[in-house]
Scaffold this motif. Structure first.
Motif, PDB file in Angstrom:
ATOM      1  N   ASN A 159      -8.307   8.422  11.543  1.00 57.70           N
ATOM      2  CA  ASN A 159      -9.618   8.226  10.933  1.00 57.70           C
ATOM      3  C   ASN A 159      -9.817   9.129   9.722  1.00 57.70           C
ATOM      4  OD1 ASN A 159     -10.205   6.319  12.848  1.00 57.70           O
ATOM      5  ND2 ASN A 159     -11.455   7.650  14.117  1.00 57.70           N
ATOM      6  N   ARG A 160      -9.277  10.338   9.771  1.00 55.34           N
ATOM      7  CA  ARG A 160      -9.391  11.249   8.630  1.00 55.34           C
ATOM      8  C   ARG A 160      -8.591  10.758   7.430  1.00 55.34           C
ATOM      9  NH1 ARG A 160      -8.981  16.921  12.062  1.00 55.34           N
ATOM     10  NH2 ARG A 160     -11.230  17.084  12.520  1.00 55.34           N
ATOM     11  N   ALA A 161      -7.577   9.958   7.664  1.00 49.76           N
ATOM     12  CA  ALA A 161      -6.793   9.413   6.545  1.00 49.76           C
ATOM     13  C   ALA A 161      -7.636   8.513   5.658  1.00 49.76           C
ATOM     14  CB  ALA A 161      -5.596   8.638   7.086  1.00 49.76           C
ATOM     15  N   ASP A 162      -8.749   7.968   6.184  1.00 49.92           N
ATOM     16  CA  ASP A 162      -9.613   7.105   5.378  1.00 49.92           C
ATOM     17  C   ASP A 162     -10.380   7.883   4.321  1.00 49.92           C
ATOM     18  OD1 ASP A 162      -8.820   4.865   6.793  1.00 49.92           O
ATOM     19  OD2 ASP A 162     -10.419   5.056   8.275  1.00 49.92           O
ATOM     20  N   LEU A 163     -10.366   9.214   4.394  1.00 46.13           N
ATOM     21  CA  LEU A 163     -11.029  10.024   3.377  1.00 46.13           C
ATOM     22  C   LEU A 163     -10.218  10.092   2.083  1.00 46.13           C
ATOM     23  CD1 LEU A 163     -12.207  13.024   5.593  1.00 46.13           C
ATOM     24  CD2 LEU A 163     -13.638  11.180   4.705  1.00 46.13           C
ATOM     25  N   TYR A 164      -8.949   9.780   2.147  1.00 45.75           N
ATOM     26  CA  TYR A 164      -8.071   9.881   0.978  1.00 45.75           C
ATOM     27  C   TYR A 164      -8.121   8.579   0.175  1.00 45.75           C
ATOM     28  CZ  TYR A 164      -6.089  14.052   3.138  1.00 45.75           C
ATOM     29  OH  TYR A 164      -5.910  15.288   3.692  1.00 45.75           O
ATOM     30  N   PRO A 165      -7.813   8.660  -1.132  1.00 49.31           N
ATOM     31  CA  PRO A 165      -7.757   7.432  -1.931  1.00 49.31           C
ATOM     32  C   PRO A 165      -6.579   6.563  -1.536  1.00 49.31           C
ATOM     33  CG  PRO A 165      -6.974   9.297  -3.217  1.00 49.31           C
ATOM     34  CD  PRO A 165      -7.534   9.865  -1.935  1.00 49.31           C
ATOM     35  N   THR A 166      -6.636   5.325  -1.942  1.00 45.58           N
ATOM     36  CA  THR A 166      -5.590   4.361  -1.633  1.00 45.58           C
ATOM     37  C   THR A 166      -4.902   3.917  -2.919  1.00 45.58           C
ATOM     38  OG1 THR A 166      -6.821   3.549   0.285  1.00 45.58           O
ATOM     39  CG2 THR A 166      -5.088   2.129  -0.580  1.00 45.58           C
ATOM     40  N   LEU A 167      -3.590   4.028  -2.926  1.00 42.49           N
ATOM     41  CA  LEU A 167      -2.793   3.569  -4.059  1.00 42.49           C
ATOM     42  C   LEU A 167      -1.992   2.363  -3.594  1.00 42.49           C
ATOM     43  CD1 LEU A 167      -1.707   3.904  -6.942  1.00 42.49           C
ATOM     44  CD2 LEU A 167       0.076   5.404  -5.996  1.00 42.49           C
ATOM     45  N   SER A 168      -2.212   1.237  -4.257  1.00 41.05           N
ATOM     46  CA  SER A 168      -1.539   0.004  -3.869  1.00 41.05           C
ATOM     47  C   SER A 168      -0.862  -0.630  -5.073  1.00 41.05           C
ATOM     48  CB  SER A 168      -2.527  -0.983  -3.241  1.00 41.05           C
ATOM     49  OG  SER A 168      -3.569  -1.293  -4.160  1.00 41.05           O
ATOM     50  N   THR A 180       0.862  -1.178   0.000  1.00 47.99           N
ATOM     51  CA  THR A 180       0.000   0.000   0.000  1.00 47.99           C
ATOM     52  C   THR A 180       0.901   1.232   0.000  1.00 47.99           C
ATOM     53  OG1 THR A 180      -1.735  -1.182   1.200  1.00 47.99           O
ATOM     54  CG2 THR A 180      -1.833   1.217   1.201  1.00 47.99           C
ATOM     55  N   ILE A 181       0.988   1.891  -1.135  1.00 48.53           N
ATOM     56  CA  ILE A 181       1.929   3.005  -1.292  1.00 48.53           C
ATOM     57  C   ILE A 181       1.414   4.253  -0.600  1.00 48.53           C
ATOM     58  CG2 ILE A 181       3.092   4.456  -2.995  1.00 48.53           C
ATOM     59  CD1 ILE A 181       2.961   2.122  -4.940  1.00 48.53           C
ATOM     60  N   PHE A 182       0.138   4.523  -0.695  1.00 47.45           N
ATOM     61  CA  PHE A 182      -0.409   5.750  -0.109  1.00 47.45           C
ATOM     62  C   PHE A 182      -1.818   5.496   0.375  1.00 47.45           C
ATOM     63  CE2 PHE A 182      -2.859   9.698  -0.458  1.00 47.45           C
ATOM     64  CZ  PHE A 182      -2.112  10.522   0.365  1.00 47.45           C
ATOM     65  N   GLN A 183      -2.095   5.953   1.584  1.00 48.89           N
ATOM     66  CA  GLN A 183      -3.455   5.895   2.144  1.00 48.89           C
ATOM     67  C   GLN A 183      -3.651   7.081   3.082  1.00 48.89           C
ATOM     68  OE1 GLN A 183      -4.411   2.354   4.343  1.00 48.89           O
ATOM     69  NE2 GLN A 183      -6.606   2.566   4.037  1.00 48.89           N
ATOM     70  N   GLY A 184      -3.382   8.254   2.556  1.00 48.54           N
ATOM     71  CA  GLY A 184      -3.545   9.458   3.369  1.00 48.54           C
ATOM     72  C   GLY A 184      -2.557   9.535   4.519  1.00 48.54           C
ATOM     73  N   ASN A 185      -1.323   9.033   4.311  1.00 50.77           N
ATOM     74  CA  ASN A 185      -0.293   9.010   5.373  1.00 50.77           C
ATOM     75  C   ASN A 185      -0.740   8.212   6.590  1.00 50.77           C
ATOM     76  OD1 ASN A 185       1.599  10.562   3.952  1.00 50.77           O
ATOM     77  ND2 ASN A 185       0.652  12.478   4.641  1.00 50.77           N
ATOM     78  N   ARG A 186      -1.620   7.244   6.378  1.00 47.76           N
ATOM     79  CA  ARG A 186      -2.127   6.455   7.497  1.00 47.76           C
ATOM     80  C   ARG A 186      -1.007   5.674   8.179  1.00 47.76           C
ATOM     81  NH1 ARG A 186      -7.166   4.626   9.028  1.00 47.76           N
ATOM     82  NH2 ARG A 186      -7.146   2.745  10.312  1.00 47.76           N
ATOM     83  N   ALA A 187      -0.056   5.160   7.384  1.00 45.48           N
ATOM     84  CA  ALA A 187       1.024   4.371   7.982  1.00 45.48           C
ATOM     85  C   ALA A 187       1.899   5.232   8.886  1.00 45.48           C
ATOM     86  CB  ALA A 187       1.866   3.728   6.879  1.00 45.48           C
ATOM     87  N   ILE A 188       2.212   6.442   8.436  1.00 44.81           N
ATOM     88  CA  ILE A 188       3.039   7.338   9.250  1.00 44.81           C
ATOM     89  C   ILE A 188       2.302   7.719  10.537  1.00 44.81           C
ATOM     90  CG2 ILE A 188       4.159   9.601   9.307  1.00 44.81           C
ATOM     91  CD1 ILE A 188       4.640   9.338   6.325  1.00 44.81           C
ATOM     92  N   ILE A 189       1.005   7.987  10.402  1.00 47.54           N
ATOM     93  CA  ILE A 189       0.197   8.318  11.584  1.00 47.54           C
ATOM     94  C   ILE A 189       0.124   7.111  12.528  1.00 47.54           C
ATOM     95  CG2 ILE A 189      -2.095   9.011  12.369  1.00 47.54           C
ATOM     96  CD1 ILE A 189      -2.452  10.467   9.701  1.00 47.54           C
ATOM     97  N   SER A 190      -0.004   5.911  11.953  1.00 47.31           N
ATOM     98  CA  SER A 190      -0.056   4.702  12.784  1.00 47.31           C
ATOM     99  C   SER A 190       1.251   4.505  13.541  1.00 47.31           C
ATOM    100  CB  SER A 190      -0.352   3.483  11.908  1.00 47.31           C
ATOM    101  OG  SER A 190      -1.633   3.588  11.314  1.00 47.31           O
ATOM    102  N   LYS A 191       2.374   4.797  12.871  1.00 48.84           N
ATOM    103  CA  LYS A 191       3.663   4.680  13.554  1.00 48.84           C
ATOM    104  C   LYS A 191       3.749   5.660  14.721  1.00 48.84           C
ATOM    105  CE  LYS A 191       7.911   3.190  14.045  1.00 48.84           C
ATOM    106  NZ  LYS A 191       8.396   4.045  15.120  1.00 48.84           N
ATOM    107  N   ARG A 192       3.268   6.862  14.516  1.00 55.59           N
ATOM    108  CA  ARG A 192       3.253   7.842  15.599  1.00 55.59           C
ATOM    109  C   ARG A 192       2.376   7.363  16.751  1.00 55.59           C
ATOM    110  NH1 ARG A 192       5.382  11.027  19.138  1.00 55.59           N
ATOM    111  NH2 ARG A 192       4.010  12.699  19.852  1.00 55.59           N
ATOM    112  N   ARG A 193       1.257   6.729  16.433  1.00 55.38           N
ATOM    113  CA  ARG A 193       0.362   6.223  17.469  1.00 55.38           C
ATOM    114  C   ARG A 193       1.021   5.081  18.237  1.00 55.38           C
ATOM    115  NH1 ARG A 193      -4.008   2.603  18.183  1.00 55.38           N
ATOM    116  NH2 ARG A 193      -5.664   3.498  19.486  1.00 55.38           N
ATOM    117  N   LEU A 194       1.759   4.218  17.550  1.00 55.70           N
ATOM    118  CA  LEU A 194       2.471   3.132  18.230  1.00 55.70           C
ATOM    119  C   LEU A 194       3.526   3.691  19.179  1.00 55.70           C
ATOM    120  CD1 LEU A 194       2.894   0.635  15.255  1.00 55.70           C
ATOM    121  CD2 LEU A 194       1.377   0.387  17.223  1.00 55.70           C
ATOM    122  N   GLU A 195       4.198   4.762  18.779  1.00 62.08           N
ATOM    123  CA  GLU A 195       5.170   5.402  19.674  1.00 62.08           C
ATOM    124  C   GLU A 195       4.474   5.956  20.913  1.00 62.08           C
ATOM    125  OE1 GLU A 195       6.928   8.338  17.201  1.00 62.08           O
ATOM    126  OE2 GLU A 195       8.201   6.922  16.086  1.00 62.08           O
TER     127      GLU A 195
END
Length: 459
Positions: free
Chosen positions: A279-288, A111-126
């Motif tokens: 949750n707002r990241a789900d508004l963006y398209p997903t490129l996989s 999943t290349i892009f999903q509204g920076n969800r992965a970066i936000i998830s990493k911040r949440r894990l920290e």
């Protein structure tokens, strides 16, 4: 008389029969930090959160999968109209036709892009890791407070036991003295009965205090996770008065920055804020991306096949027939969530509400801590004064006891009056010990609220 002495000796001696070992407050804290169950549980939770805090868990890394599939077939064929061997035959049978296949495949999904969800998830894990570590600090602070107070409570009850022991020794001496006078005819029966009653009362008090002390030691041993819950100690740190003057405004300032409960709720609030962004990241398209390679090797073995058909000249192939196929693929998928019943927007609104609730909890905690700090600070100041009063009262009672003892020996006062003085001295001594423990309790509470407990007692 001998019976009473033997009884008291046995009952008191049972409380001191355990093997004693030296134990300082710092030793008790160190043992508790290493063995306490709650701390060990939180340490395991911290390890789990550290393991989860990775880019792979956040979803930014691709997934790679290797599959290997095999196909093995044995085919028996019958037909009335089958084109076989390049000719049309009215009917034939072909038995024991074997086919072998092997298909390994390598697939990559990313999943290349999903509204920076992965970066936000990493911040949440920290943040979850930080919250887990802060939870451990809360447990450590609570355990420290419990161990310190349990240690000093055991010291308090032991000092009380010694005070009652002193009271009993005095009563025993007077009882023996009065009984001797009675045997010599210089004392009456009522005097002997009075002293005997005092002696038995003090014996009862000492036995009860011995039970209280042993229970206090057991409470300490539970916190220290001692193998022997009845392990007794020689406490090397005593209850002593230390003059500590605290500035309330400085305590309040430190509390807002260092209190472990406050620090924990701030981290929890930051997690709620991150949840809104996630949750707002789900508004963006997903490129996989999906890519891979498939390779197939197929073997058709007719060398041992049994043929029954109209062509008498048919012969089996001398070697198995082998075919190989390799396929590469690389595909991109762009997905737009046009409508899903409003689930994304509802999740965003709920996350915002949860963030607002978190802000209210922070305000509530701040108000509660302000109240607790005011009460603890005032309680500490009052207990300082009460300790000063009880200290002076104990000193006056001790002096009065010394004077009354001389008067009693000189016959100026009777046994009733001297017993009153003796009880007053014991009461003053016990009240002084209790006031000192209360003062220590308030001091530890102030340190817990201001966040200084861990820094002062944990290495």
């Amino acid at each position: 008389m001998k019976y009473y002495t033997l009884l008291i000796t046995l009952l008191i001696g049972a409380g001191s029969a355990w093997a004693q070992q030296p134990l300082s407050l710092s030793d008790a804290i160190q043992i508790g930090m290493e063995r306490n169950y709650d701390i060990r549980i939180e340490q395991k939770n911290v390890i789990t959160s550290q393991n989860n805090n990775s880019w792979g868990e956040a979803g930014i890394l691709p997934s790679v999968r290797l599959d290997v599939a095999s196909q093995n077939n044995i085919r028996n064929q019958q037909s009335d109209n089958q084109f076989f061997g390049g000719q049309l035959f009215p009917g034939f049978e072909l038995d024991d036709q074997r086919t072998y296949g092997l298909t390994p495949s390598l697939n990559i999904n990313w999943t290349i892009f999903q509204g920076n969800r992965a970066i936000i998830s990493k911040r949440r894990l920290e943040q979850l890791e930080a919250e887990s570590m802060q939870n451990a600090d809360v447990v450590i602070a609570n355990t420290l407070q419990a161990i310190i107070l349990a240690y000093y409570n055991a010291v308090l009850e032991k000092d009380r036991f010694e005070a009652y022991q002193t009271q009993l020794d005095l009563s025993r001496d007077r009882f023996r003295y009065t009984d001797t006078k009675y045997q010599m005819g210089s004392a009456v029966t009522s005097d002997v009965l009075l002293e005997e009653n005092n002696y038995l009362t003090d014996s009862t008090n000492l036995i009860n205090q011995g039970l209280i002390y042993r229970n206090a030691v057991r409470t300490l041993n539970v916190l220290l996770v001692s193998e022997d819950i009845n392990q007794d100690y020689e406490f090397t740190d005593e209850l002593i008065f230390e003059e500590d003057l605290y500035d309330f405004e400085e305590l309040k300032k430190t509390m807002y920055s260092e209190n472990v409960d406050m620090k924990k709720i701030y981290i929890s609030q930051s997690i709620l804020e991150t949840q809104v962004k996630q949750n707002r990241a789900d508004l963006y398209p997903t490129l996989s991306f999906n890519g891979g390679y498939n390779w197939n090797r197929n073997v058709s073995d007719l060398t041992n096949a049994s043929y029954n058909g109209p062509n008498p000249d048919y012969q089996n192939p001398p070697e198995p027939l082998v075919s190989k196929t390799g396929t590469y693929f690389a595909n991109f998928t762009l997905s737009f969530n046009l409508f899903n019943g409003g689930k994304v927007n509802r999740a965003i609104r709920n996350a915002v509400v949860a963030e607002d609730i978190g802000n209210l909890r922070i305000e509530k905690l701040e108000t509660t801590l302000d109240r607790d700090l005011y009460q603890a600070y005032e309680r500490y100041q009052v207990r300082r004064q009460l300790y000063g009063i009880s200290n002076r009262s104990e000193e006056a009672a001790r002096i009065n006891y010394s004077i009354s003892e001389e008067k009693f020996k000189g016959g100026t006062i009777n046994s009733f009056d001297f017993r009153v003085v003796q009880n007053n001295y014991l009461t003053a001594s016990v009240q002084k010990l209790q006031a000192l423990y209360n003062l220590m309790d308030s001091k530890v509470e102030l340190m817990r609220l201001s966040g200084g407990l861990i820094g002062n007692f944990e290495d």
